[in-house]
Design an enzyme around this catalytic site. Structure first.
Site, PDB file in Angstrom:
ATOM      1  N   SER A  81       0.807  -1.218   0.000  1.00 16.55           N
ATOM      2  CA  SER A  81       0.000   0.000   0.000  1.00 16.55           C
ATOM      3  C   SER A  81       0.841   1.269   0.000  1.00 16.55           C
ATOM      4  O   SER A  81       0.406   2.316  -0.475  1.00 16.55           O
ATOM      5  CB  SER A  81      -0.935   0.020   1.217  1.00 16.55           C
ATOM      6  OG  SER A  81      -0.195  -0.032   2.428  1.00 16.55           O
ATOM      7  N   GLY A 127      -1.736  -4.237   1.323  1.00 13.34           N
ATOM      8  CA  GLY A 127      -1.843  -5.488   2.066  1.00 13.34           C
ATOM      9  C   GLY A 127      -0.919  -6.589   1.605  1.00 13.34           C
ATOM     10  O   GLY A 127      -0.836  -7.639   2.239  1.00 13.34           O
ATOM     11  N   ASN A 162       4.142  -5.565   5.702  1.00 15.98           N
ATOM     12  CA  ASN A 162       2.950  -6.370   5.981  1.00 15.98           C
ATOM     13  C   ASN A 162       3.285  -7.791   6.410  1.00 15.98           C
ATOM     14  O   ASN A 162       2.452  -8.467   7.016  1.00 15.98           O
ATOM     15  CB  ASN A 162       2.027  -6.406   4.762  1.00 15.98           C
ATOM     16  CG  ASN A 162       1.359  -5.077   4.511  1.00 15.98           C
ATOM     17  OD1 ASN A 162       0.992  -4.370   5.441  1.00 15.98           O
ATOM     18  ND2 ASN A 162       1.222  -4.706   3.250  1.00 15.98           N
ATOM     19  N   ASP A 165      -0.675   8.112   9.982  1.00 15.28           N
ATOM     20  CA  ASP A 165      -1.055   6.970  10.810  1.00 15.28           C
ATOM     21  C   ASP A 165       0.170   6.174  11.259  1.00 15.28           C
ATOM     22  O   ASP A 165       0.053   5.036  11.687  1.00 15.28           O
ATOM     23  CB  ASP A 165      -2.031   6.051  10.068  1.00 15.28           C
ATOM     24  CG  ASP A 165      -1.430   5.449   8.790  1.00 15.28           C
ATOM     25  OD1 ASP A 165      -0.290   5.824   8.424  1.00 15.28           O
ATOM     26  OD2 ASP A 165      -2.093   4.608   8.160  1.00 15.28           O
ATOM     27  N   HIS A 189       1.539   4.970   6.722  1.00 17.12           N
ATOM     28  CA  HIS A 189       1.364   5.410   5.341  1.00 17.12           C
ATOM     29  C   HIS A 189       1.768   6.876   5.183  1.00 17.12           C
ATOM     30  O   HIS A 189       1.586   7.680   6.090  1.00 17.12           O
ATOM     31  CB  HIS A 189      -0.091   5.214   4.907  1.00 17.12           C
ATOM     32  CG  HIS A 189      -0.522   3.792   4.915  1.00 17.12           C
ATOM     33  ND1 HIS A 189      -1.177   3.217   5.991  1.00 17.12           N
ATOM     34  CD2 HIS A 189      -0.370   2.801   3.990  1.00 17.12           C
ATOM     35  CE1 HIS A 189      -1.421   1.938   5.730  1.00 17.12           C
ATOM     36  NE2 HIS A 189      -0.930   1.656   4.524  1.00 17.12           N
TER      37      HIS A 189
END
Length: 238
Positions: free
Chosen positions: A63, A92, A122, A213, A216
């Site tokens: 992502s 993901g 991930n 966050d 990202h």
């Protein structure tokens, strides 16, 4: 009761094992933010883009790479559209899904000059892999890219920092993995670059205006990424 316990043990014993980080596997997990059907559609779109050709620079990853088409779009338009770049990031993805996509045609027939690879976060956050397994998985991806695009130079990026605080368990796992990833570089066809510190504040924390966050990137974060790899990428394109 004993029969029930025995049956439960048998079911557990027969449950399919999670593919290793270095094994190719398609997305099977449904997420609220992305269905398996959406993942398949994105992969199909990437393969279709490959078939059109005309790609000199490939970005491949999860992502964070996909975000070049979101928060990073203004930076991409300025920096990478002129380089005939294509974005093959899917949210993901772990090394497993990237390996599957490579096996399933995402680079077939393409002759890029450079491939920018950033994958692995991930594997920790979604798959619970160890640092050693993540490194082995990234190594398998690098090997696959080299087979699919033998004339391309590969820029392997260290996994970006995550978590707002500086001294978390996740940060330590990423540092351990990146230490192993650096060993893949040969200085010629495979180059390693760790730009993680570029995103951090002086105290090691992740600023919200760079990673809102703590994972990202914002548009500012993508600008930092682009500036940090610019010199090395230009060398690879010569």
């Amino acid at each position: 009761m004993h029969a029930l316990v025995a049956a439960s043990v048998l079911v557990l014993a027969q449950a399919p094992a999670k593919p290793a980080a270095w094994d190719a596997a398609p997305r099977t997990q449904e997420y609220g933010w992305m269905s398996v059907a959406t993942w398949k559609k994105m992969h199909a779109d990437h393969v279709a883009r490959t078939k059109k050709g005309g790609v000199d620079v490939v970005f491949i990853g999860d992502s964070i790479t996909q975000g070049w088409g979101g928060a990073g779009a203004p930076v991409w338009k300025k920096k990478y559209d002129p380089l005939n770049a294509a974005n093959y990031g899917i949210g993901g993805d772990t090394t497993r899904e990237v390996l599957y996509r490579l096996n399933d045609g995402v680079l077939d027939g393409l002759k890029p000059k450079a491939v920018v690879l950033m994958i692995g976060t991930n594997n920790f956050g979604l798959a619970g892999d160890s640092a050693a397994d993540v490194a082995k998985g990234v190594g398998a991806v690098v090997e696959s890219v080299r087979k699919k695009a033998p004339d391309a130079k590969v820029l392997v990026l260290g996994i970006f920092p995550r978590d707002k605080a500086a001294d978390t368990g996740m940060r330590k796992k990423i540092a351990e993995t990146n230490e192993a990833l650096a060993k893949f570089a040969d200085g010629k066809t495979v180059v390693y670059l760790d730009i993680g510190k570029k995103f951090l504040a002086a105290d090691g924390t992740l600023p919200a205006d760079v990673m809102p966050d703590a994972l990202h990137l914002s548009e500012k974060g993508y600008g930092i990424w682009a500036d940090a790899i610019d010199e090395e990428l230009q060398k690879l394109l010569k």
